[in-house]
Design a protein around this motif. Structure first.
Motif, PDB file in Angstrom:
ATOM      1  N   GLN A 200      -1.851  -1.159   6.943  1.00  0.00           N
ATOM      2  CA  GLN A 200      -0.837  -2.025   7.535  1.00  0.00           C
ATOM      3  C   GLN A 200      -1.471  -3.345   7.955  1.00  0.00           C
ATOM      4  OE1 GLN A 200       1.348   1.379   9.995  1.00  0.00           O
ATOM      5  NE2 GLN A 200       2.583  -0.454   9.677  1.00  0.00           N
TER       6      GLN A 200
ATOM      7  N   GLN B  26       1.695  -0.308   3.102  1.00  0.00           N
ATOM      8  CA  GLN B  26       1.609  -0.929   1.783  1.00  0.00           C
ATOM      9  C   GLN B  26       1.694   0.103   0.652  1.00  0.00           C
ATOM     10  OE1 GLN B  26       0.833  -4.713   1.832  1.00  0.00           O
ATOM     11  NE2 GLN B  26       1.985  -4.002   3.616  1.00  0.00           N
TER      12      GLN B  26
ATOM     13  N   SER C  48       4.377  -4.403   1.012  1.00  0.00           N
ATOM     14  CA  SER C  48       5.329  -3.588   1.781  1.00  0.00           C
ATOM     15  C   SER C  48       6.689  -3.531   1.094  1.00  0.00           C
ATOM     16  CB  SER C  48       5.513  -4.222   3.157  1.00  0.00           C
ATOM     17  OG  SER C  48       5.944  -5.557   3.009  1.00  0.00           O
TER      18      SER C  48
ATOM     19  N   TRP D 239       2.645  -5.488   9.229  1.00  0.00           N
ATOM     20  CA  TRP D 239       3.621  -5.246   8.166  1.00  0.00           C
ATOM     21  C   TRP D 239       3.850  -3.743   8.071  1.00  0.00           C
ATOM     22  CZ3 TRP D 239       5.964  -8.959   5.075  1.00  0.00           C
ATOM     23  CH2 TRP D 239       5.480 -10.256   5.201  1.00  0.00           C
TER      24      TRP D 239
ATOM     25  N   MET E  83      10.477  -0.542   8.016  1.00  0.00           N
ATOM     26  CA  MET E  83       9.925   0.408   7.065  1.00  0.00           C
ATOM     27  C   MET E  83      11.050   1.237   6.439  1.00  0.00           C
ATOM     28  SD  MET E  83       6.834   3.066   7.648  1.00  0.00           S
ATOM     29  CE  MET E  83       7.690   4.143   8.757  1.00  0.00           C
TER      30      MET E  83
END
Ligand code: PCA
Length: 323
Positions: free
Chosen positions: A228, A145, A205, A142, A270
């Motif tokens: 992550q 965070q 995220s 992901w 992102m």
């Protein structure tokens, strides 16, 4: 006559086996919604397998916990109820510490570093999965965070007493160390949990903030880049062993492609999803120095506790990562 009929029977049985293996269908439970980049990647993986096997292996994706709820997916694949599935690997960290290495706060510092940690962990991850009759197909992270709240959080003390949404035991520990109250909630249940006041804050995220329309119930996103977490896609070994050599190759090739595509998509996510949060009216902030150092301290405690639990393997993974 008897001979002929038994030959015919044998031919019929052989024919039906071929027909059955020519049309294997795998139901694949996954935890996250259709629009999420992980789910899109799973769909592309299934499409690749379909194409490479000329339709002889159909993987039917059941997203957002619709077939099997996230906390049950791993067990279902282990037991063969579902042949293949996807989970957030750290959801299983309470079963074996190896599953939790990607969720230790502030160990990795971006995608290259996350990839290095994955490489260091992978042999141990595969070994653990094998001990449960499972095979790793691929793993994708992901985006980093961050902390979502209804006001600016400038220090860890601001979290005291708040109801803290968690998605694994490590966040539960972070919440507890911060004096907050942890509550485990899966993504599909998030909007209701916030709307009904079951939770006040969360760490996740930008992707999940966008997927769950965080702007409807939260105002601030503090871009802590804390860790992550990765998803893993894995298959029941007994189910895999039943495939033909061509089907096995198709699955493995598609998995390799999915891993590459997924890491690339995650990097792109992102920036795209952080901007989408801003556009939706969420205040995106950098963490204050006090919040940073407070979270770093909590991170050190959690890393120490993890190393104690993970023993020699844990140390070996971290050493390989830091080399
Ligand atoms: N979204 C998932 C896991 C990590 C992430 O970014 C979630 O919030 O449950």
């Amino acid at each position: 006559m008897r001979l002929i009929s038994s030959v015919l029977t044998a031919a019929f049985v052989a024919g039906s086996i071929t027909a059955a293996s020519a049309q294997t269908k795998w139901d694949m439970p996954t935890p996250y919604p259709d629009g999420n980049f992980h789910t899109k990647n799973v769909a592309a993986f299934a499409a690749d397998v379909d194409k490479a096997t000329k339709g002889s292996l159909k993987i039917v994706v059941h997203s957002a916990g619709s077939l099997i709820k996230h906390p049950e997916i791993k067990r279902a694949v282990r037991q063969g109820t579902a042949p293949i599935g996807e989970i957030l690997e750290s959801l299983a960290a309470n079963e074996a510490p190896v599953y939790g290495i990607d969720s230790l706060p502030f160990v990795t510092t971006g995608y290259d570093s996350a990839k290095k940690l994955y490489a260091a962990q992978k042999p141990y991850l595969e070994k653990q999965l094998a001990s449960e009759g499972l095979i790793l197909l691929y793993s994708v992270p992901w985006p980093p965070q961050g902390l979502y709240a209804k006001r600016e959080i400038t220090k860890v003390e601001d979290l005291k007493g708040l109801k803290f949404r968690t998605y694994n035991a490590t966040i539960g520990r972070i919440a507890t160390l911060a004096g907050a109250i942890p509550t485990q909630i899966e993504v599909p249940d998030l909007p209701t949990a916030f709307a009904t006041g079951r939770v006040d804050v969360m760490i996740t995220s930008a992707s999940t903030g966008v997927d769950t329309k965080a702007q409807d119930y939260l105002t601030h996103y503090i871009d802590t880049q804390a860790w992550q977490p990765r998803n893993i896609v894995f298959v029941n070994k007994a189910a895999f062993d039943k495939l033909t050599a061509e089907q096995k190759k198709a699955v493995q090739d598609a998995a390799k492609a999915a891993e590459e595509r997924g890491w690339k998509a995650s990097r792109e996510e992102m920036a795209i999803k952080t901007k989408a949060l801003k556009d939706a009216g969420i205040k995106v902030l950098d963490p204050s120095p006090a919040l940073k150092s407070g979270l770093a301290k909590i991170g050190e405690t959690i890393a120490r506790e993890w190393v104690e639990k993970a023993g020699a393997d844990g140390k070996a993974m971290l050493d390989a990562f830091r080399k």
